[in-house]
Design a protein around this motif. Structure first.
Motif, PDB file in Angstrom:
ATOM      1  N   PHE A 252       0.868  -1.177   0.000  1.00 39.62           N
ATOM      2  CA  PHE A 252       0.000   0.000   0.000  1.00 39.62           C
ATOM      3  C   PHE A 252       0.906   1.228   0.000  1.00 39.62           C
ATOM      4  O   PHE A 252       1.518   1.560   1.014  1.00 39.62           O
ATOM      5  N   GLY A 253       1.030   1.886  -1.178  1.00 41.35           N
ATOM      6  CA  GLY A 253       1.906   3.037  -1.317  1.00 41.35           C
ATOM      7  C   GLY A 253       1.164   4.339  -1.131  1.00 41.35           C
ATOM      8  O   GLY A 253      -0.028   4.448  -1.446  1.00 41.35           O
ATOM      9  N   MET A 254       1.875   5.349  -0.616  1.00 41.39           N
ATOM     10  CA  MET A 254       1.293   6.664  -0.312  1.00 41.39           C
ATOM     11  C   MET A 254      -0.030   6.481   0.419  1.00 41.39           C
ATOM     12  O   MET A 254      -1.044   7.103   0.115  1.00 41.39           O
ATOM     13  N   SER A 255      -0.005   5.601   1.389  1.00 37.26           N
ATOM     14  CA  SER A 255      -1.243   5.168   2.034  1.00 37.26           C
ATOM     15  C   SER A 255      -1.893   6.295   2.832  1.00 37.26           C
ATOM     16  O   SER A 255      -1.238   6.982   3.609  1.00 37.26           O
ATOM     17  N   MET A 256      -3.198   6.471   2.619  1.00 34.49           N
ATOM     18  CA  MET A 256      -3.997   7.417   3.397  1.00 34.49           C
ATOM     19  C   MET A 256      -4.962   6.650   4.302  1.00 34.49           C
ATOM     20  O   MET A 256      -5.994   7.153   4.721  1.00 34.49           O
ATOM     21  N   LEU A 257      -4.620   5.416   4.577  1.00 33.92           N
ATOM     22  CA  LEU A 257      -5.485   4.564   5.386  1.00 33.92           C
ATOM     23  C   LEU A 257      -5.484   5.003   6.844  1.00 33.92           C
ATOM     24  O   LEU A 257      -4.494   5.534   7.357  1.00 33.92           O
ATOM     25  N   THR A 258      -6.576   4.752   7.534  1.00 33.37           N
ATOM     26  CA  THR A 258      -6.656   4.995   8.968  1.00 33.37           C
ATOM     27  C   THR A 258      -6.260   3.720   9.703  1.00 33.37           C
ATOM     28  O   THR A 258      -6.112   2.647   9.103  1.00 33.37           O
ATOM     29  N   PHE A 259      -6.101   3.821  11.011  1.00 34.47           N
ATOM     30  CA  PHE A 259      -5.823   2.637  11.822  1.00 34.47           C
ATOM     31  C   PHE A 259      -6.925   1.593  11.631  1.00 34.47           C
ATOM     32  O   PHE A 259      -6.664   0.392  11.553  1.00 34.47           O
ATOM     33  N   GLU A 260      -8.160   2.079  11.558  1.00 35.58           N
ATOM     34  CA  GLU A 260      -9.290   1.160  11.408  1.00 35.58           C
ATOM     35  C   GLU A 260      -9.233   0.453  10.052  1.00 35.58           C
ATOM     36  O   GLU A 260      -9.488  -0.762   9.970  1.00 35.58           O
ATOM     37  N   ASP A 261      -8.904   1.198   8.987  1.00 41.58           N
ATOM     38  CA  ASP A 261      -8.764   0.592   7.661  1.00 41.58           C
ATOM     39  C   ASP A 261      -7.683  -0.487   7.666  1.00 41.58           C
ATOM     40  O   ASP A 261      -7.864  -1.580   7.113  1.00 41.58           O
ATOM     41  N   ILE A 262      -6.557  -0.163   8.288  1.00 42.61           N
ATOM     42  CA  ILE A 262      -5.437  -1.107   8.346  1.00 42.61           C
ATOM     43  C   ILE A 262      -5.842  -2.371   9.102  1.00 42.61           C
ATOM     44  O   ILE A 262      -5.508  -3.489   8.696  1.00 42.61           O
ATOM     45  N   GLY A 263      -6.583  -2.185  10.183  1.00 42.24           N
ATOM     46  CA  GLY A 263      -7.047  -3.335  10.950  1.00 42.24           C
ATOM     47  C   GLY A 263      -7.921  -4.259  10.122  1.00 42.24           C
ATOM     48  O   GLY A 263      -7.798  -5.494  10.194  1.00 42.24           O
ATOM     49  N   GLU A 264      -8.804  -3.686   9.317  1.00 44.39           N
ATOM     50  CA  GLU A 264      -9.677  -4.495   8.459  1.00 44.39           C
ATOM     51  C   GLU A 264      -8.865  -5.266   7.421  1.00 44.39           C
ATOM     52  O   GLU A 264      -9.150  -6.433   7.125  1.00 44.39           O
TER      53      GLU A 264
ATOM     54  N   PHE B 181       5.500  -1.198   8.601  1.00 46.07           N
ATOM     55  CA  PHE B 181       4.910   0.136   8.530  1.00 46.07           C
ATOM     56  C   PHE B 181       6.045   1.134   8.299  1.00 46.07           C
ATOM     57  O   PHE B 181       6.968   1.213   9.106  1.00 46.07           O
ATOM     58  N   ASP B 182       5.993   1.926   7.204  1.00 49.11           N
ATOM     59  CA  ASP B 182       7.096   2.810   6.845  1.00 49.11           C
ATOM     60  C   ASP B 182       6.533   4.153   6.335  1.00 49.11           C
ATOM     61  O   ASP B 182       5.958   4.204   5.250  1.00 49.11           O
ATOM     62  N   SER B 183       6.739   5.260   7.035  1.00 48.06           N
ATOM     63  CA  SER B 183       7.240   5.310   8.388  1.00 48.06           C
ATOM     64  C   SER B 183       6.176   5.922   9.289  1.00 48.06           C
ATOM     65  O   SER B 183       5.354   6.712   8.832  1.00 48.06           O
ATOM     66  N   LEU B 184       6.234   5.586  10.565  1.00 47.91           N
ATOM     67  CA  LEU B 184       5.200   6.030  11.491  1.00 47.91           C
ATOM     68  C   LEU B 184       5.219   7.545  11.689  1.00 47.91           C
ATOM     69  O   LEU B 184       4.191   8.137  12.010  1.00 47.91           O
ATOM     70  N   ASN B 185       6.380   8.180  11.502  1.00 46.47           N
ATOM     71  CA  ASN B 185       6.450   9.634  11.681  1.00 46.47           C
ATOM     72  C   ASN B 185       5.525  10.367  10.730  1.00 46.47           C
ATOM     73  O   ASN B 185       4.981  11.425  11.058  1.00 46.47           O
ATOM     74  N   VAL B 186       5.344   9.815   9.517  1.00 40.11           N
ATOM     75  CA  VAL B 186       4.462  10.430   8.529  1.00 40.11           C
ATOM     76  C   VAL B 186       3.002  10.120   8.852  1.00 40.11           C
ATOM     77  O   VAL B 186       2.106  10.929   8.610  1.00 40.11           O
ATOM     78  N   PHE B 187       2.779   8.959   9.446  1.00 41.98           N
ATOM     79  CA  PHE B 187       1.417   8.473   9.665  1.00 41.98           C
ATOM     80  C   PHE B 187       0.753   9.084  10.891  1.00 41.98           C
ATOM     81  O   PHE B 187      -0.444   9.353  10.891  1.00 41.98           O
TER      82      PHE B 187
END
Length: 301
Positions: free
Chosen positions: A146-158, A170-176
């Protein structure tokens, strides 16, 4: 005809009946009886959950795919751990993360890569230099990116619950996410709980604004079961060229040597040198001499 004291006794164990009788005799009031009885039953149930005899004492270790690093980790990262891979920009963190996933693909493990700052084509082009055919692994179903991901924590969980991977980067958390809000975030705690429940081995890539000689830790470091620090430094006074180094600063359930170890970029990824311990030890001595007593190291939780 006398009424049965426990008309639904067929649903209660003899132990439960004894608890009810004891609290009814002590307290009288039925609401208190039931409350105390249920608490006792819950306590008994909880004890069975943490029965030490039911815990698997053998630690399964997951190979990183990085030559020399597994030797530093008693064979690899303990399965199910979340490990922070950190350091300044351009030190090989993303490469280490994908190399870790490629090792999983070799073992027919399903892997996920979440990039929050790079596009998928850019990532694929970057990793082609190491001979990693990401496209075929994606087609085979063993890798998802998943590149340039705009996903939320909830999306990632699903996604995780649906895909059921064994490894995630996860690369990188500083951006997320903001580091000050990250550790206390309910969404992160829910995702972290899911990772632990599914026993997924995870690399959490973070950025540092300082190098390995600065003994200061940020919020991200405290949430990991381990910390692997990558940097580029001058290892001696004679050679001015900066040398890439890696250091396992922390790894629970593992005896580690925190001495920074030089590594190099090869045509198959990154690999630790095998015969430079004396150079690394001298580096560690200089670092220890400069260590500030005010710095705070991440504690095991």
């Amino acid at each position: 005809m006398a009424r049965n004291k426990f008309p639904v006794h067929t649903t209660l164990s003899s132990e439960a009946i004894k608890i009810l009788e004891r609290y009814e005799k002590e307290l009288g009031a039925k609401n208190l009886v039931l409350e105390k009885a249920l608490l006792s039953l819950d306590s008994t149930k909880f004890k069975s959950k943490i029965d030490i005899n039911n815990i698997d004492k053998a630690i399964k270790r997951i190979g990183t795919g990085v030559f020399g690093l597994d030797e530093m980790l008693e064979g690899g990262i303990p399965k199910g751990f979340s490990v922070v891979v950190t350091g300044p920009p351009g030190t090989g963190k993303t490469t280490l993360g994908m190399q870790f996933l490629m090792e999983g693909v070799k073992a027919d493990e399903k892997c996920l890569f979440f990039s929050f700052e790079e596009r998928i084509p850019q990532l694929i082009q970057h990793f082609m230099r190491f001979g990693w055919d990401l496209g075929s692994h994606i087609d085979d179903g063993y890798l998802e990116i998943f590149g340039m991901s705009m996903l939320t924590f909830e999306d990632i969980g699903e996604i995780i619950e649906t895909y059921k991977p064994q490894r995630i980067v996860f690369d990188s958390l500083n951006v997320f996410t903001d580091p000050q809000e990250f550790r206390r975030s309910v969404s992160w705690r829910s995702l972290h709980k899911l990772l632990k429940k599914m026993n997924i081995t995870t690399l959490l890539v973070t950025e540092k604004e300082f190098g390995i000689r600065t003994r200061v830790y940020d919020t991200y470091d405290f949430v990991g079961d381990g910390i692997i620090f990558l940097d580029k430094i001058q290892v001696n006074e004679v050679e001015p060229t900066l040398t890439p180094v890696m250091a396992v600063q922390k790894m629970r359930a593992t005896k580690v040597d925190t001495t920074p170890q030089p590594f190099r970029f090869t045509d198959k990824g990154i690999a630790k040198y095998r015969t430079v311990n004396l150079m690394a030890n001298k580096l560690q001595e200089r670092m220890n001499a400069a260590h500030s007593p005010l710095s705070e190291e991440p504690r095991d939780q």
